[in-house]
Design a protein around this motif. Structure first.
Motif, mmCIF file in Angstrom:
data_model
loop_
_atom_site.group_PDB
_atom_site.id
_atom_site.type_symbol
_atom_site.label_atom_id
_atom_site.label_comp_id
_atom_site.label_asym_id
_atom_site.label_seq_id
_atom_site.Cartn_x
_atom_site.Cartn_y
_atom_site.Cartn_z
ATOM 1 N N UNK A 91 -19.172 -33.625 -57.401
ATOM 2 C CA UNK A 91 -18.229 -34.339 -58.268
ATOM 3 C C UNK A 91 -16.803 -34.044 -57.810
ATOM 4 N N UNK A 92 -15.935 -35.026 -57.986
ATOM 5 C CA UNK A 92 -14.548 -34.866 -57.580
ATOM 6 C C UNK A 92 -13.866 -33.740 -58.364
ATOM 7 N N UNK A 93 -14.254 -33.547 -59.645
ATOM 8 C CA UNK A 93 -13.652 -32.476 -60.450
ATOM 9 C C UNK A 93 -13.978 -31.104 -59.867
ATOM 10 N N UNK A 94 -15.203 -30.925 -59.405
ATOM 11 C CA UNK A 94 -15.603 -29.635 -58.841
ATOM 12 C C UNK A 94 -14.816 -29.355 -57.570
ATOM 13 N N UNK A 95 -14.737 -30.357 -56.706
ATOM 14 C CA UNK A 95 -14.023 -30.201 -55.440
ATOM 15 C C UNK A 95 -12.548 -29.901 -55.695
ATOM 16 N N UNK A 96 -11.940 -30.658 -56.586
ATOM 17 C CA UNK A 96 -10.522 -30.470 -56.905
ATOM 18 C C UNK A 96 -10.265 -29.114 -57.554
ATOM 19 N N UNK A 97 -11.106 -28.743 -58.512
ATOM 20 C CA UNK A 97 -10.909 -27.473 -59.219
ATOM 21 C C UNK A 97 -11.120 -26.273 -58.305
ATOM 22 N N UNK A 98 -12.103 -26.342 -57.408
ATOM 23 C CA UNK A 98 -12.304 -25.236 -56.469
ATOM 24 C C UNK A 98 -11.117 -25.115 -55.511
ATOM 25 N N UNK A 99 -10.574 -26.258 -55.103
ATOM 26 C CA UNK A 99 -9.401 -26.233 -54.232
ATOM 27 C C UNK A 99 -8.197 -25.630 -54.949
ATOM 28 N N UNK A 100 -7.960 -26.053 -56.193
ATOM 29 C CA UNK A 100 -6.842 -25.504 -56.966
ATOM 30 C C UNK A 100 -7.024 -24.012 -57.202
ATOM 31 N N UNK A 101 -8.229 -23.619 -57.531
ATOM 32 C CA UNK A 101 -8.516 -22.210 -57.759
ATOM 33 C C UNK A 101 -8.277 -21.401 -56.489
ATOM 34 N N UNK A 102 -8.692 -21.938 -55.348
ATOM 35 C CA UNK A 102 -8.475 -21.252 -54.079
ATOM 36 C C UNK A 102 -7.004 -21.071 -53.765
ATOM 37 N N UNK A 103 -6.219 -22.125 -53.939
ATOM 38 C CA UNK A 103 -4.778 -22.040 -53.674
ATOM 39 C C UNK A 103 -4.127 -21.022 -54.603
ATOM 40 N N UNK A 104 -4.487 -21.061 -55.881
ATOM 41 C CA UNK A 104 -3.890 -20.112 -56.831
ATOM 42 C C UNK A 104 -4.288 -18.670 -56.525
ATOM 43 N N UNK A 105 -5.517 -18.457 -56.064
ATOM 44 C CA UNK A 105 -5.930 -17.100 -55.703
ATOM 45 C C UNK A 105 -5.197 -16.607 -54.458
ATOM 46 N N UNK A 106 -4.927 -17.500 -53.523
ATOM 47 C CA UNK A 106 -4.141 -17.118 -52.338
ATOM 48 C C UNK A 106 -2.721 -16.749 -52.756
ATOM 49 N N UNK A 107 -2.121 -17.549 -53.635
ATOM 50 C CA UNK A 107 -0.778 -17.244 -54.140
ATOM 51 C C UNK A 107 -0.796 -15.933 -54.920
ATOM 52 N N UNK A 108 -1.867 -15.701 -55.678
ATOM 53 C CA UNK A 108 -2.020 -14.449 -56.419
ATOM 54 C C UNK A 108 -2.069 -13.261 -55.465
ATOM 55 N N UNK A 109 -2.794 -13.406 -54.362
ATOM 56 C CA UNK A 109 -2.874 -12.318 -53.376
ATOM 57 C C UNK A 109 -1.496 -12.007 -52.794
ATOM 58 N N UNK A 110 -0.742 -13.047 -52.481
ATOM 59 C CA UNK A 110 0.600 -12.849 -51.925
ATOM 60 C C UNK A 110 1.511 -12.212 -52.978
ATOM 61 N N UNK A 111 1.446 -12.696 -54.207
ATOM 62 C CA UNK A 111 2.278 -12.148 -55.289
ATOM 63 C C UNK A 111 1.926 -10.699 -55.587
ATOM 64 N N UNK A 112 0.636 -10.379 -55.552
ATOM 65 C CA UNK A 112 0.214 -9.000 -55.786
ATOM 66 C C UNK A 112 0.764 -8.088 -54.700
ATOM 67 N N UNK A 113 0.737 -8.558 -53.473
ATOM 68 C CA UNK A 113 1.293 -7.773 -52.375
ATOM 69 C C UNK A 113 2.788 -7.556 -52.576
ATOM 70 N N UNK A 114 3.497 -8.599 -52.982
ATOM 71 C CA UNK A 114 4.936 -8.473 -53.249
ATOM 72 C C UNK A 114 5.187 -7.466 -54.368
ATOM 73 N N UNK A 115 4.385 -7.521 -55.417
ATOM 74 C CA UNK A 115 4.530 -6.583 -56.525
ATOM 75 C C UNK A 115 4.307 -5.149 -56.061
ATOM 76 N N UNK A 116 3.273 -4.934 -55.247
ATOM 77 C CA UNK A 116 3.001 -3.585 -54.731
ATOM 78 C C UNK A 116 4.140 -3.089 -53.846
ATOM 79 N N UNK A 117 4.707 -3.987 -53.035
ATOM 80 C CA UNK A 117 5.830 -3.599 -52.176
ATOM 81 C C UNK A 117 7.042 -3.236 -53.027
ATOM 82 N N UNK A 118 7.310 -4.007 -54.082
ATOM 83 C CA UNK A 118 8.447 -3.693 -54.955
ATOM 84 C C UNK A 118 8.264 -2.344 -55.641
#
Length: 171
Positions: A91-118
């Motif tokens: 389903x298009x919803x599954x594909x879209x939601x998994x893609x959005x979730x993946x992008x947000x988790x990548x951004x979360x990983x980068x943000x977490x790294x920034x937080x740890x560095x700070x």
């Protein structure tokens, strides 16, 4: 089928626990319960918090935004999880939601790294820096891997959907 149900239930439980975590953080912030330890900084009173450097507060803000991003990523995964029970993954919803979730988790990983560095820079400026081997490195790395995996699965499902549509047209 049992695995799909277990996955959906675990996603639901994690989502509920993360909502409880954000409510708990807001409760602590709103009512001035100042007995916490964030980034190896222990504060027992309001004065302890006012003496903290600006980098610490930026790290706390980045951590809070990271938590919200992870909650949104989990929400998109939760929306997809109901389709897991029916094995209806194209389903298009599954594909879209998994893609959005993946992008947000990548951004979360980068943000977490920034937080740890700070937080690391804050400890360095105060003079309490200590090098130790812990899980701080593994959390953002794992989140980034899971995010990239969701993006890969999303792309694979999109290609499978396209192939299925082409196959259905040729018959």
């Amino acid at each position: 089928m049992k695995t799909n149900l277990l996955l959906k239930n675990l996603i639901d439980v994690l989502f509920i626990l993360m909502i409880a975590g954000i409510i708990g953080f807001l409760f602590i912030l709103a009512f001035g319960v100042f007995n916490t330890s964030v980034g190896n900084v222990t504060a027992n009173s309001y004065e302890d918090f006012t003496d903290l450097p600006l980098q610490y507060w930026i790290a706390v803000a980045v951590s809070f935004l990271t938590y919200l991003l992870m909650l949104i990523a989990l929400y998109y995964l939760k929306k997809s999880a109901r389709y897991f029970l029916d094995n209806d993954l194209l389903k298009e919803q599954v594909i879209s939601n998994l893609s959005k979730s993946g992008v947000l988790l990548i951004i979360t990983a980068i943000s977490t790294t920034i937080s740890y560095v700070l937080i690391w820079l804050t400890e360095l400026s105060v003079g309490t820096l200590s090098l130790n081997y812990g899980d701080n490195l593994f959390v953002p790395l794992f989140l980034g891997i899971v995010g990239l995996f969701f993006k890969l699965i999303s792309n694979t499902l999109a290609n499978a959907k396209l192939l299925k549509e082409e196959h259905d047209l040729t018959i």
